[in-house]
Design a protein around this motif. Structure first.
Motif, PDB file in Angstrom:
ATOM      1  N   ASP A  41       0.854  -1.184   0.000  1.00  0.00           N
ATOM      2  CA  ASP A  41       0.000   0.000   0.000  1.00  0.00           C
ATOM      3  C   ASP A  41       0.894   1.240   0.000  1.00  0.00           C
ATOM      4  N   LEU A  42       0.869   1.994  -1.087  1.00  0.00           N
ATOM      5  CA  LEU A  42       1.777   3.119  -1.272  1.00  0.00           C
ATOM      6  C   LEU A  42       1.146   4.416  -0.776  1.00  0.00           C
ATOM      7  N   GLY A  43       1.910   5.176   0.017  1.00  0.00           N
ATOM      8  CA  GLY A  43       1.365   6.401   0.590  1.00  0.00           C
ATOM      9  C   GLY A  43       0.188   6.090   1.486  1.00  0.00           C
ATOM     10  N   CYS A  44       0.389   5.148   2.391  1.00  0.00           N
ATOM     11  CA  CYS A  44      -0.723   4.537   3.138  1.00  0.00           C
ATOM     12  C   CYS A  44      -1.410   5.479   4.117  1.00  0.00           C
ATOM     13  N   GLY A  45      -0.738   6.570   4.525  1.00  0.00           N
ATOM     14  CA  GLY A  45      -1.339   7.435   5.535  1.00  0.00           C
ATOM     15  C   GLY A  45      -1.568   6.668   6.825  1.00  0.00           C
ATOM     16  N   THR A  46      -2.766   6.780   7.368  1.00  0.00           N
ATOM     17  CA  THR A  46      -3.083   6.061   8.602  1.00  0.00           C
ATOM     18  C   THR A  46      -3.624   4.658   8.346  1.00  0.00           C
ATOM     19  N   GLY A  47      -3.642   4.219   7.073  1.00  0.00           N
ATOM     20  CA  GLY A  47      -4.078   2.862   6.769  1.00  0.00           C
ATOM     21  C   GLY A  47      -5.520   2.733   6.338  1.00  0.00           C
ATOM     22  N   SER A  48      -6.140   3.826   5.908  1.00  0.00           N
ATOM     23  CA  SER A  48      -7.554   3.814   5.543  1.00  0.00           C
ATOM     24  C   SER A  48      -7.878   2.769   4.486  1.00  0.00           C
ATOM     25  N   LEU A  49      -7.078   2.708   3.437  1.00  0.00           N
ATOM     26  CA  LEU A  49      -7.375   1.755   2.364  1.00  0.00           C
ATOM     27  C   LEU A  49      -7.211   0.317   2.844  1.00  0.00           C
ATOM     28  N   ASP A  69       6.078   9.222   6.238  1.00  0.00           N
ATOM     29  CA  ASP A  69       5.795   9.745   7.570  1.00  0.00           C
ATOM     30  C   ASP A  69       5.787   8.600   8.583  1.00  0.00           C
ATOM     31  N   ALA A  70       6.760   8.587   9.487  1.00  0.00           N
ATOM     32  CA  ALA A  70       6.876   7.493  10.455  1.00  0.00           C
ATOM     33  C   ALA A  70       5.674   7.428  11.391  1.00  0.00           C
ATOM     34  N   GLY A  71       5.149   8.590  11.785  1.00  0.00           N
ATOM     35  CA  GLY A  71       4.002   8.608  12.686  1.00  0.00           C
ATOM     36  C   GLY A  71       2.763   8.002  12.050  1.00  0.00           C
ATOM     37  N   LEU A  72       2.503   8.358  10.798  1.00  0.00           N
ATOM     38  CA  LEU A  72       1.357   7.789  10.095  1.00  0.00           C
ATOM     39  C   LEU A  72       1.545   6.287   9.899  1.00  0.00           C
ATOM     40  N   LEU A  73       2.757   5.889   9.571  1.00  0.00           N
ATOM     41  CA  LEU A  73       3.031   4.460   9.376  1.00  0.00           C
ATOM     42  C   LEU A  73       2.714   3.644  10.625  1.00  0.00           C
ATOM     43  N   GLU A  74       3.092   4.156  11.787  1.00  0.00           N
ATOM     44  CA  GLU A  74       2.842   3.417  13.022  1.00  0.00           C
ATOM     45  C   GLU A  74       1.350   3.316  13.290  1.00  0.00           C
ATOM     46  N   ARG A  75       0.612   4.389  13.039  1.00  0.00           N
ATOM     47  CA  ARG A  75      -0.847   4.327  13.198  1.00  0.00           C
ATOM     48  C   ARG A  75      -1.428   3.264  12.267  1.00  0.00           C
ATOM     49  N   ALA A  76      -0.956   3.263  11.017  1.00  0.00           N
ATOM     50  CA  ALA A  76      -1.486   2.321  10.042  1.00  0.00           C
ATOM     51  C   ALA A  76      -1.139   0.881  10.405  1.00  0.00           C
ATOM     52  N   ARG A  77       0.085   0.668  10.825  1.00  0.00           N
ATOM     53  CA  ARG A  77       0.561  -0.691  11.092  1.00  0.00           C
ATOM     54  C   ARG A  77      -0.281  -1.390  12.145  1.00  0.00           C
ATOM     55  N   THR A  78      -0.777  -0.636  13.103  1.00  0.00           N
ATOM     56  CA  THR A  78      -1.504  -1.218  14.224  1.00  0.00           C
ATOM     57  C   THR A  78      -3.028  -1.180  14.051  1.00  0.00           C
ATOM     58  N   SER A  79      -3.503  -0.755  12.868  1.00  0.00           N
ATOM     59  CA  SER A  79      -4.946  -0.531  12.742  1.00  0.00           C
ATOM     60  C   SER A  79      -5.627  -1.384  11.686  1.00  0.00           C
ATOM     61  N   LEU A  80      -4.873  -2.161  10.902  1.00  0.00           N
ATOM     62  CA  LEU A  80      -5.511  -2.982   9.893  1.00  0.00           C
ATOM     63  C   LEU A  80      -6.212  -4.172  10.535  1.00  0.00           C
ATOM     64  N   PRO A  81      -7.239  -4.697   9.888  1.00  0.00           N
ATOM     65  CA  PRO A  81      -7.920  -5.868  10.462  1.00  0.00           C
ATOM     66  C   PRO A  81      -6.991  -7.066  10.524  1.00  0.00           C
ATOM     67  N   SER A  82      -7.248  -7.952  11.445  1.00  0.00           N
ATOM     68  CA  SER A  82      -6.383  -9.124  11.631  1.00  0.00           C
ATOM     69  C   SER A  82      -6.837 -10.318  10.807  1.00  0.00           C
ATOM     70  N   ALA A  83      -8.016 -10.209  10.179  1.00  0.00           N
ATOM     71  CA  ALA A  83      -8.556 -11.341   9.436  1.00  0.00           C
ATOM     72  C   ALA A  83      -9.037 -10.907   8.056  1.00  0.00           C
ATOM     73  N   ALA A  84      -8.854 -11.800   7.093  1.00  0.00           N
ATOM     74  CA  ALA A  84      -9.301 -11.566   5.727  1.00  0.00           C
ATOM     75  C   ALA A  84     -10.780 -11.920   5.587  1.00  0.00           C
ATOM     76  N   LEU A  85     -11.289 -11.821   4.362  1.00  0.00           N
ATOM     77  CA  LEU A  85     -12.699 -12.100   4.084  1.00  0.00           C
ATOM     78  C   LEU A  85     -13.113 -13.483   4.546  1.00  0.00           C
ATOM     79  N   ASP A  86     -12.225 -14.461   4.383  1.00  0.00           N
ATOM     80  CA  ASP A  86     -12.544 -15.845   4.752  1.00  0.00           C
ATOM     81  C   ASP A  86     -11.990 -16.238   6.121  1.00  0.00           C
ATOM     82  N   GLY A  87     -11.531 -15.241   6.891  1.00  0.00           N
ATOM     83  CA  GLY A  87     -11.000 -15.520   8.217  1.00  0.00           C
ATOM     84  C   GLY A  87      -9.517 -15.811   8.269  1.00  0.00           C
ATOM     85  N   SER A  88      -8.864 -15.845   7.110  1.00  0.00           N
ATOM     86  CA  SER A  88      -7.419 -16.077   7.073  1.00  0.00           C
ATOM     87  C   SER A  88      -6.685 -14.917   7.728  1.00  0.00           C
TER      88      SER A  88
END
Length: 275
Positions: A41-49, A69-88
């Motif tokens: 994910d390029l230019g991820c910001g806070t991880g919205s996409l 931006d290191a600060g935005l990266l850290e926010r994004a890294r910790t905010s994505l869902p832990s499971a995919a569509l099928d639970g993977s």
């Protein structure tokens, strides 16, 4: 690259999510190869996409987030869902750096490149280089929410066209020796990928802002008018009154705004034959 405040990114996230062309994800799912996915994910910001997309894709996923931006990266890294569509499982890591410097070797092993609200901040040379890197790496790309320059405000105001034209000129400005693409970015990117043999699927992704989004309307208006005046200072005598009037309308629930964007799904020849 332009830095964005986390508060602004958080405010716009629901509008971004509602605007994105979900049909492109349906097409993407049908063409992704089997097995684990590696998503950059390029230019991820806070991880919205990533928050929007990871749960819409099946299979185990490894997301590599790129931003300067290191600060935005850290926010994004910790905010994505832990499971995919099928639970993977979904794993996330971060790489700080300039996304315009990525080349095919950097994308080796990548299944999908994603970006949101990025292309219009790049130059023609940067978009061409990115398209070349993606095509040579043989991965798919989902590039969303690039401004296309069209804004519809209701009720209309006689100053709307002048401000819109000045804003669009500002989006195409020369800054730091770089001529930004602004509203032409989607066309330039689609052409670049097409010349490289990729299948390109385009879709509209407009913000549709109504009475329940008065704060987003206010902040967007302030940025829109501010950029227009920066580009064309002679608008300043009338812009202050215009902005006050528009913000009051937004607060009263009387303003509707459609801010047009474009999304691109790019499939390399190995994936795109039946798209």
């Amino acid at each position: 690259m332009t830095a964005f405040a986390p508060d602004w990114l958080a405010l716009r996230e629901p509008a971004d999510a509602a605007a994105r062309a979900a049909d492109l994800v349906d097409t993407l799912r049908a063409h992704l190869p089997g097995g684990d996915l590696v998503v950059r994910d390029l230019g991820c910001g806070t991880g919205s996409l990533g928050r929007w997309l990871a749960g819409r894709l099946p299979g185990a996923q490894r997301w590599i987030l790129h931003d300067s931006d290191a600060g935005l990266l850290e926010r994004a890294r910790t905010s994505l869902p832990s499971a995919a569509l099928d639970g993977s499982p979904v794993a996330v890591e971060a790489e700080q750096g300039d996304v315009t410097a990525l080349r095919a070797a950097d994308l080796a092993g990548t299944s999908l490149v994603t970006a949101s609200a990025l292309l219009d901040l790049l130059t023609k040379a940067e978009v061409t280089a990115l398209a070349t890197a993606i095509a040579e790496a043989g991965c798919a790309a989902l590039l969303m929410l690039s401004v296309t320059g069209k804004v519809e405000l209701s009720p209309a105001d006689p100053l709307d066209p002048a401000l819109s034209a000045a804003f669009n000129a500002h989006q195409r400005r020369l800054t730091g020796g770089r001529r930004l693409l602004g509203p032409t970015a989607v066309d330039v990117a689609a052409t670049a990928f097409g010349r490289l043999g990729a299948t390109v699927v385009r879709a509209e992704s407009a913000w549709r802002l109504g009475p329940d989004q008065a704060e987003l309307q206010r902040q967007w208006l302030e940025g829109w008018v501010g950029a227009a005046v920066e580009q064309l200072p002679e608008l300043r005598p009338v812009s202050d009154v215009y902005l006050q009037r528009r913000v009051e309308m937004a607060a009263a629930g009387e303003l509707h705004a459609v801010v047009h964007h474009g999304d691109l799904l790019v499939l390399p020849p190995s994936l795109g034959a039946a798209a």
